[in-house]
Each structure stands twice: as C-alpha cells, then as structure tokens.
Scaffold this motif. Sequence first.
Motif, PDB file in Angstrom:
ATOM      1  N   THR B 164      38.758  34.373  29.296  1.00 43.62           N
ATOM      2  CA  THR B 164      38.230  34.790  27.997  1.00 43.62           C
ATOM      3  C   THR B 164      38.607  36.249  27.783  1.00 43.62           C
ATOM      4  OG1 THR B 164      36.252  34.795  26.594  1.00 43.62           O
ATOM      5  CG2 THR B 164      35.942  35.495  28.871  1.00 43.62           C
ATOM      6  N   PRO B 165      38.997  36.606  26.570  1.00 39.23           N
ATOM      7  CA  PRO B 165      39.375  38.006  26.342  1.00 39.23           C
ATOM      8  C   PRO B 165      38.144  38.916  26.391  1.00 39.23           C
ATOM      9  CG  PRO B 165      39.397  36.761  24.277  1.00 39.23           C
ATOM     10  CD  PRO B 165      39.123  35.779  25.364  1.00 39.23           C
ATOM     11  N   ALA B 166      38.334  40.137  26.867  1.00 43.34           N
ATOM     12  CA  ALA B 166      37.224  41.090  26.953  1.00 43.34           C
ATOM     13  C   ALA B 166      37.649  42.402  26.303  1.00 43.34           C
ATOM     14  CB  ALA B 166      36.844  41.323  28.413  1.00 43.34           C
ATOM     15  N   PRO B 167      37.647  42.449  24.965  1.00 39.77           N
ATOM     16  CA  PRO B 167      38.055  43.682  24.296  1.00 39.77           C
ATOM     17  C   PRO B 167      37.194  44.844  24.795  1.00 39.77           C
ATOM     18  CG  PRO B 167      37.753  41.906  22.709  1.00 39.77           C
ATOM     19  CD  PRO B 167      37.236  41.403  24.012  1.00 39.77           C
ATOM     20  N   GLY B 192      44.229  35.400  24.993  1.00 43.61           N
ATOM     21  CA  GLY B 192      45.460  35.125  24.255  1.00 43.61           C
ATOM     22  C   GLY B 192      46.523  34.392  25.048  1.00 43.61           C
ATOM     23  N   ALA B 193      47.766  34.602  24.653  1.00 38.54           N
ATOM     24  CA  ALA B 193      48.892  33.924  25.298  1.00 38.54           C
ATOM     25  C   ALA B 193      48.980  34.289  26.781  1.00 38.54           C
ATOM     26  CB  ALA B 193      50.196  34.276  24.581  1.00 38.54           C
ATOM     27  N   SER B 194      48.539  35.498  27.149  1.00 41.65           N
ATOM     28  CA  SER B 194      48.570  35.904  28.563  1.00 41.65           C
ATOM     29  C   SER B 194      47.734  34.967  29.419  1.00 41.65           C
ATOM     30  CB  SER B 194      47.987  37.310  28.744  1.00 41.65           C
ATOM     31  OG  SER B 194      48.529  38.197  27.827  1.00 41.65           O
ATOM     32  N   ALA B 195      46.561  34.627  28.916  1.00 47.68           N
ATOM     33  CA  ALA B 195      45.666  33.757  29.678  1.00 47.68           C
ATOM     34  C   ALA B 195      46.306  32.388  29.881  1.00 47.68           C
ATOM     35  CB  ALA B 195      44.334  33.609  28.949  1.00 47.68           C
ATOM     36  N   ILE B 196      46.919  31.880  28.813  1.00 47.36           N
ATOM     37  CA  ILE B 196      47.549  30.559  28.915  1.00 47.36           C
ATOM     38  C   ILE B 196      48.693  30.602  29.932  1.00 47.36           C
ATOM     39  CG2 ILE B 196      48.736  28.727  27.628  1.00 47.36           C
ATOM     40  CD1 ILE B 196      45.742  29.239  26.817  1.00 47.36           C
ATOM     41  N   GLY B 197      49.517  31.652  29.866  1.00 49.01           N
ATOM     42  CA  GLY B 197      50.625  31.798  30.815  1.00 49.01           C
ATOM     43  C   GLY B 197      50.123  31.935  32.244  1.00 49.01           C
ATOM     44  N   MET B 198      49.099  32.759  32.431  1.00 54.69           N
ATOM     45  CA  MET B 198      48.547  32.981  33.770  1.00 54.69           C
ATOM     46  C   MET B 198      48.051  31.673  34.379  1.00 54.69           C
ATOM     47  SD  MET B 198      45.514  35.629  34.798  1.00 54.69           S
ATOM     48  CE  MET B 198      44.069  34.582  34.826  1.00 54.69           C
ATOM     49  N   MET B 199      47.355  30.865  33.570  1.00 53.55           N
ATOM     50  CA  MET B 199      46.815  29.607  34.100  1.00 53.55           C
ATOM     51  C   MET B 199      47.924  28.577  34.316  1.00 53.55           C
ATOM     52  SD  MET B 199      43.046  29.250  32.319  1.00 53.55           S
ATOM     53  CE  MET B 199      43.440  29.362  30.575  1.00 53.55           C
ATOM     54  N   PRO B 216      39.820  26.117  22.594  1.00 55.22           N
ATOM     55  CA  PRO B 216      40.307  26.573  21.291  1.00 55.22           C
ATOM     56  C   PRO B 216      40.864  27.990  21.357  1.00 55.22           C
ATOM     57  CG  PRO B 216      37.937  26.882  21.423  1.00 55.22           C
ATOM     58  CD  PRO B 216      38.364  26.295  22.742  1.00 55.22           C
ATOM     59  N   GLY B 217      41.540  28.410  20.304  1.00 56.57           N
ATOM     60  CA  GLY B 217      42.053  29.777  20.275  1.00 56.57           C
ATOM     61  C   GLY B 217      42.801  30.014  18.988  1.00 56.57           C
ATOM     62  N   ASN B 218      43.294  31.206  18.814  1.00 52.56           N
ATOM     63  CA  ASN B 218      44.031  31.549  17.595  1.00 52.56           C
ATOM     64  C   ASN B 218      45.469  31.019  17.674  1.00 52.56           C
ATOM     65  OD1 ASN B 218      45.410  33.279  19.303  1.00 52.56           O
ATOM     66  ND2 ASN B 218      44.349  35.121  18.585  1.00 52.56           N
ATOM     67  N   ILE B 219      46.269  31.396  16.712  1.00 54.12           N
ATOM     68  CA  ILE B 219      47.636  30.882  16.615  1.00 54.12           C
ATOM     69  C   ILE B 219      48.477  31.235  17.855  1.00 54.12           C
ATOM     70  CG2 ILE B 219      48.311  32.922  15.233  1.00 54.12           C
ATOM     71  CD1 ILE B 219      49.808  29.456  14.696  1.00 54.12           C
ATOM     72  N   TYR B 220      48.196  32.383  18.489  1.00 53.71           N
ATOM     73  CA  TYR B 220      48.942  32.764  19.695  1.00 53.71           C
ATOM     74  C   TYR B 220      48.576  31.837  20.862  1.00 53.71           C
ATOM     75  CZ  TYR B 220      50.174  36.882  17.047  1.00 53.71           C
ATOM     76  OH  TYR B 220      50.656  37.707  16.073  1.00 53.71           O
ATOM     77  N   VAL B 221      47.309  31.549  20.955  1.00 56.15           N
ATOM     78  CA  VAL B 221      46.843  30.650  22.010  1.00 56.15           C
ATOM     79  C   VAL B 221      47.402  29.238  21.779  1.00 56.15           C
ATOM     80  CG1 VAL B 221      44.788  29.527  22.978  1.00 56.15           C
ATOM     81  CG2 VAL B 221      44.760  31.978  22.501  1.00 56.15           C
ATOM     82  N   ALA B 222      47.324  28.770  20.528  1.00 57.10           N
ATOM     83  CA  ALA B 222      47.819  27.426  20.208  1.00 57.10           C
ATOM     84  C   ALA B 222      49.313  27.325  20.515  1.00 57.10           C
ATOM     85  CB  ALA B 222      47.557  27.098  18.741  1.00 57.10           C
ATOM     86  N   THR B 223      50.061  28.356  20.145  1.00 58.11           N
ATOM     87  CA  THR B 223      51.507  28.348  20.378  1.00 58.11           C
ATOM     88  C   THR B 223      51.820  28.391  21.871  1.00 58.11           C
ATOM     89  OG1 THR B 223      51.826  29.462  18.276  1.00 58.11           O
ATOM     90  CG2 THR B 223      53.668  29.526  19.821  1.00 58.11           C
ATOM     91  N   ALA B 224      51.088  29.225  22.601  1.00 55.83           N
ATOM     92  CA  ALA B 224      51.313  29.309  24.049  1.00 55.83           C
ATOM     93  C   ALA B 224      51.006  27.965  24.704  1.00 55.83           C
ATOM     94  CB  ALA B 224      50.445  30.410  24.660  1.00 55.83           C
TER      95      ALA B 224
END
Lengths: 436, 436
Positions: B164-167, B192-199, B216-224
């Motif tokens: 989960t992102p932690a701004p 974001g996409a980093s989390a998807i790539g890392m996993m 779920p996630g935003n467009i970057y997450v969906a694309t990743a």
Amino acid sequence: MKSILLLNTQQSDFSLQFDKILKRAKLDIQGVEKIVKEMLDSIRLQGNKAILEHILAFDNWNPKNFEDLKIPENSMQQAYDNLDDKLRCSLQEAYNRIFDFHQKQKPKTWLDFEENGSILGQKITPLDRVGLYIPGGKAAYPSSLLMNAIPALVAGVKEIVVCTPAPCNEINSLLLAAMYLCGIKEAYKVGGASAIGMMAYGIDNAIKKVDMISGPGNIYVATAKKCVFGEVNIDMIAGPSEIGIVADSNARADYIAWDLLSQAEHDEMASSILVTTSQKLASEVSQRINEFLLKLPRAEITAKSIYNRGAIILTQSLEESIQLSNAIAPEHLELLVSNPLEVLPQIKNAGAIFIGENTPEPIGDYIAGPNHTLPTGGSAKFFSPLSTEHFMKKSSIIAFSKKAMDELGEKCGILACAEGLDAHKHSVLIRLNKKD
Amino acid sequence: MKSILLLNTQQSDFSLQFDKILKRAKLDIQGVEKIVKEMLDSIRLQGNKAILEHILAFDNWNPKNFEDLKIPENSMQQAYDNLDDKLRCSLQEAYNRIFDFHQKQKPKTWLDFEENGSILGQKITPLDRVGLYIPGGKAAYPSSLLMNAIPALVAGVKEIVVCTPAPCNEINSLLLAAMYLCGIKEAYKVGGASAIGMMAYGIDNAIKKVDMISGPGNIYVATAKKCVFGEVNIDMIAGPSEIGIVADSNARADYIAWDLLSQAEHDEMASSILVTTSQKLASEVSQRINEFLLKLPRAEITAKSIYNRGAIILTQSLEESIQLSNAIAPEHLELLVSNPLEVLPQIKNAGAIFIGENTPEPIGDYIAGPNHTLPTGGSAKFFSPLSTEHFMKKSSIIAFSKKAMDELGEKCGILACAEGLDAHKHSVLIRLNKKD
C-alpha cells in the motif's frame, strides 16, 4: 553421439542448471509486441481491409471480400461424411468423453437463505459469444477444436466463432470434420494476431466482437491475446508443450522414453524432464531415447527438443523429486511411482497429473476427457486447465430483508463513515429512517 | 442550474447517446503504458534500488533501505487496539460475514470412478503466495483489505503480502487495524506500478515473487497488472466504479438518489445510471440528486461525476430496461422492481445484483458478505467478482486402468496418427504391446 542432458542434484552447479529449467520457454512477448500491436491497431482502424491485407501477406492467398473468409458449413459436413470409419468412431468417442468430463465441471447458481430473511448467492451465466483460435497450416489439430469447443457447448454459450489460418486457402479436412461434430456454424479462414484482433474488436457490419477468446497459438497469437485481455477475457497465455515425469526404480524405461519423446516431437522448444531416484532407470531411458528417435518421421524436431531442452535429473529421494517437480510446475506430470496416491496430495503445481503406467500423457491429449489446454512454462503455479467455467461468469446476488437491514445497517454506516464516504452512509441510513 | 442527463429511448439520437454510456470509462492503458513499462523494467534490472527511487519521487519520503519499507506487525496490533469499540465491532462483523460467504465458494477436489476402473478428477490447490494491492493516500480502504485478504485466507494461501502506498511515510490507522484483523504478517509501504512490479518479479534476497496479484488501483496500477499478467495471474483489470439501477414506478426516488450519489462520490469518472419506465420517478430522482448533493462533503467530485457521467434513461417497458442494463453490464446493479425474481433470470451481465429496496449498494461494499471487487466498464460480460477460486488453481487428474487402456488406447493411437504425431502413437501402443 548426442544424448539427453543428465543432471544430479548433488553436482556443484546443479542449482545453476536447474535454474535454466525453471526459466524454460519464457515467451519473448516484448520481441513481437510492436508488430502485433500494429496489426491490432490496423484492424481497429480499418477493419475488414486490414484482415484481407494480412491474409495476402501471411497466408499466400487473395480473398476478395469478407465473404471469402467464411468457411462454408457444407464443407464441414462433407469432410465429416468422408471420414474413414475408424477415425470417425475415434473422434466421436473423444467427443463423448470430453463432453462428459466437462459436464462435471459445470457450476450451478446457488442461493443461501439467512435466518434474518435475507438471501445471498452466486448466479452463473454462460458467456454470450466466444472465439476459439485453432492453429492450422500443415498439421491438423482436430483435438484442439474439440478441447476448446466442447467446454463452450457444455457451458451453454450460444454463439461460438472459430478462426483458423488457411495457408494458400486450404484447411485440413479433419479439422473441418471436427467442426461439424461440434456443430460449429460460424468459422473464418483467418489466423495469427489478425484472428485475435478480429474476434476481440469485431468488424463493422460483418462480425460481432466476442466476450472471450481461447485456444493455443504461436508467439504472435499469445502476444495478441495478452494485448486484448481486458477488452475481452482470455483463457491463458500458453507457450511450448512440456512434460515432467517423476519415476522410481520400478518404472519402465521404454514407456518413459516414448512419453518424453511424445512431448519433444511437438516443437523444438518443448521441454521433457524426467526426475528419478534411479541411476539405472536414468541411463536406460537415455539409451532408449536414442534408439526410438531413429523410428520417428519428425526425428529432426524431436532430436533438437530432447537434446537441447530435455533433461534427466537424478535425486536423492522421492521427496526431493516431488520438490523439484513442484518447482518446475510442468504442464503435464506423470507419476510413475509405487504408491502414487501417497504422492498425489504433495503435488502442488501441475496442469494435469497422469497416474500410473497405463496413463501415458497422449491419452490426455485426445481421449481421457479432461482438457488438454493446460498452463505451461511454470504457470501451473497459478493458472488452471481450460474448463467449462472459463465459458461462464458469475454475478453475486444480495437481497437484504428489512430485518437484516435493521440488524446490519448501522454497522455498515459506521464503516462507510470511517472511509469518508458520506453518500454511502446516507444511502444506508435513509433505509433505517435515521437522519445521521 | 445543472442536472443529471435525461435520455429517452424514443429520442432520435438515443443510440448515439447510449453508445457513450457503453464506451464509458475505457481505461487509457496505452497512454501510460510506456512509463509503467519503464518502471517495471527498472525493478527487474535494479530491484531494491529502483523501488527506493520511486518512493522518493512519488511518495515524498526517503527510505534508506528495504527494511524501511516494511510495515511493523506491532503497528497493526496497536492500531487495532486503539479502535473505537463500535468501529472494531463493525469491522469484525464485516470480517465474519465476508468470511462466511467466501467459504461457500470454496471448491473441492473431486474424483470420479469409471466402470472400467479408471479415475478422472480435478485437484484443487491453494496458491502458495499472493500479493494484495490496497490503495492508500488520504482515503483509507480497510474494506478493500478485507475483501482481498479474506478470500485468500479462506482458500488456504500460506503467504499473503500486502502493498500500500504511504505518502510522506504515513499509513491510515484503520487500514493497519484491518491488517491485524486479517492476520497479515508481511506488508510494505510501496504503491503504484512499483508495488505491482515488486510483487510480480520479487527482489533478490529481500522479497519472493508472488503467484497472483489482486486488488484495485489507479490507471498505473491497472496497467502494471496487465503488463505482468502471465508472469503472475491477476484478478482482473478494473476501472472506475459504477452503478446501474433498474426501477419501476413503485421505487422510492430518495433511495435511488442516494444510491446513485454513493457511486458518484467515489470518483469523477464513476458512472451512475438509472433506467426506468417512470417519467415521474425520473424527474423526482433528478430533483433529489440536486438537493442531496448540497449535504455532501465530497460535493465537488460527486457533482462532476453525476452531472458529467450520470444518466437517467426513460424506457418504454421493463423488458427494454433489462435489455439496456444487460448491454451496459454494470459493476453494481440494483433491481427496484415489483417482481424482482421474475426479472433475475433475465439479468445476464452484472458484477453484483442488489435486489429490493432494503439492499442499497453500499451494503455490498462493506458488510453483506459477497466481494466488492467487481468487474467494471462492461467487463461483467466476461469477468466474475473476486472470489475464493481466484486464490486456488486446478490440476486435472487422470489414472487409467489397464482395462481402460485396452478399451481406448487404439482409438487414441488413431487420433494421434491423424495429427501426424508418431511418438504419441508409440507411447500408447507400447502399453498395448502393439508394435504399430
């Protein structure tokens, strides 16, 4: 003289060698993605015109219009009528057994009644329209047609579209016969990424888009399926065929040699791996492979596959064999061990598991009943065999009673509030006649 | 003054207007694909270093090493202990009900015995390791954590990773509390996409790759997620939230107005559509929307969504309403009609169906039990709600008896031969003691 690679888990570079097996057959999607996307874009923008151009370029014939791409229904019946009796009977037996197995997979809508009078459940609905991709060219794959069409039929899909490439405008008659057997009404002589694009986007005034695409294909087809995923659903992204065999000293070397070769003959990139505790079995299998290879008409492909990508791995124990097999996660796994039922629960990753010496892998390719479209390249860790469920979808059902709303509404409002979603809270509280 | 778009199926440009609704919320994956692929490549090539850089760039804090990214388990327990009693009780009730529903979905291994002594079946195995993506930032989504973690727990997945992102290195305490409730041990402040790539790829010596990613996630997450599909499995590609309501003249305008607004408040891109035969209901709902909007703290987002992307469609009959609803294939569908059970079988495409006036959509977001992760943008035509089955996979089982082999081997050989696969034929015939 060449022979199959022999590995031993005790050798110092084993993990390095084993890593190559784990990374077998990574599909080079990035390598063809650009050209596939261009083809898909051209179909989206130019429709029919793009399809006709692709066929001229790749399949060496020149269809004049979309009508030319349709496979006439009567050609399917003709091909079926012309089948040799034994072949027709074998095809029918395969059809029946595949149909029976896939019926057992068919999920049912269920509803569950709660004491407070509310209903929760899951509705199962067949997809409206699906597209099946069947590879073509010189080889004929009627079995692929059966394995993709039958689960769709069992699911209750009303519209089934088949696409298959027809190099030089020719289609294998056995494939046509299988289409007749499955009652296919709509089929097109379109192959590769074009077929996937055509089915995913549809063609204005000519062909409706489908909801889901299944079926095997080369790297272009696999890449196109990945590109259109989301626009439609797809069955999986599959690569070259593979077999893993876990055997102990009681297994027969000649059986194993043929089983390994039967994967290897599919494709230079196919992968055939034996994992065994028996040094004696390992060397016998290796010898038999060399002997049997000479008998095969497809010896060249088979030799490339078995010598470059096959392996026999010698382990210290059955437990270690199973551990390696789970790490490989083979598409097909044969268990040739004395007590297979003791081993079965430990098998975590495999597309299909073939148990005992009377169950060679090809029996699953054609006639056993379960689907032969299986996850490859290690994806059996997370993908499942193609099934009736791939051609159906679920909808949740929620019907709350007044009593359920009274019991749970406030808690729901508290959670909505905690997430900062006020309209959610109001939507619940207004049913409770509460202002806040 | 603004109001929600009112359409009538009789107006001359209806199909043009309706087409916009059908094409709602197409995710612009191509628009962000390049940057997402670069981020994924950087993770594959540089691992940890890339993740740390992405966090500095996007989340405004500067983790020194991988350890800094871990969410301490005791912070989860602390957050749970600090919960207000009512909230803890509501969260627990949600947990219990979601758990119960997902247990009913759990498929079982089955075996079927044939008269000839052979066994066919399907083995069900939980995935080894899964990754859950939970959006973060200002809003808290503890419900997303429950809806993604519980099916994994029910499936029997042993290793569950949460990202989960932690701004600014901050995480919402309610989300932490939900992690404690679900027994999460491994969680990272990566978004974001980093989390998807890392996993999907794992990080050498730090984090193992997962088998499946949901959430779920935003467009970057969906694309990743789309990019890594095949490397791992994913639940679906989801876009902005949506509701469709099919109502007749007996439905209450105030209920409907709140239900439409509760989708609209999620997101400017959310879509809220009422389809009704009642002119009177249509205008009342429109009025109520304008009134209720004024009460909402998120009025700005909600107004943009409901005025730009919401619609009320007036139809000639209930049948026409259902037809439009099936074409829209909404994520959430409320049936507010006199005889919903008569209508239910005709509903083909919807993620979740909410029946009757005591079942507002938010009840399904939080507490009813079925999953709130649902297909959007029309993909309910082919995707299903997130379920226990997404966290399990199947393997086919085939164990032929000698008798079965004797009965079917020859036919199998004939089919193999017809496909030109000789080793397949030999692999079968050698079991029949036949040379050819």
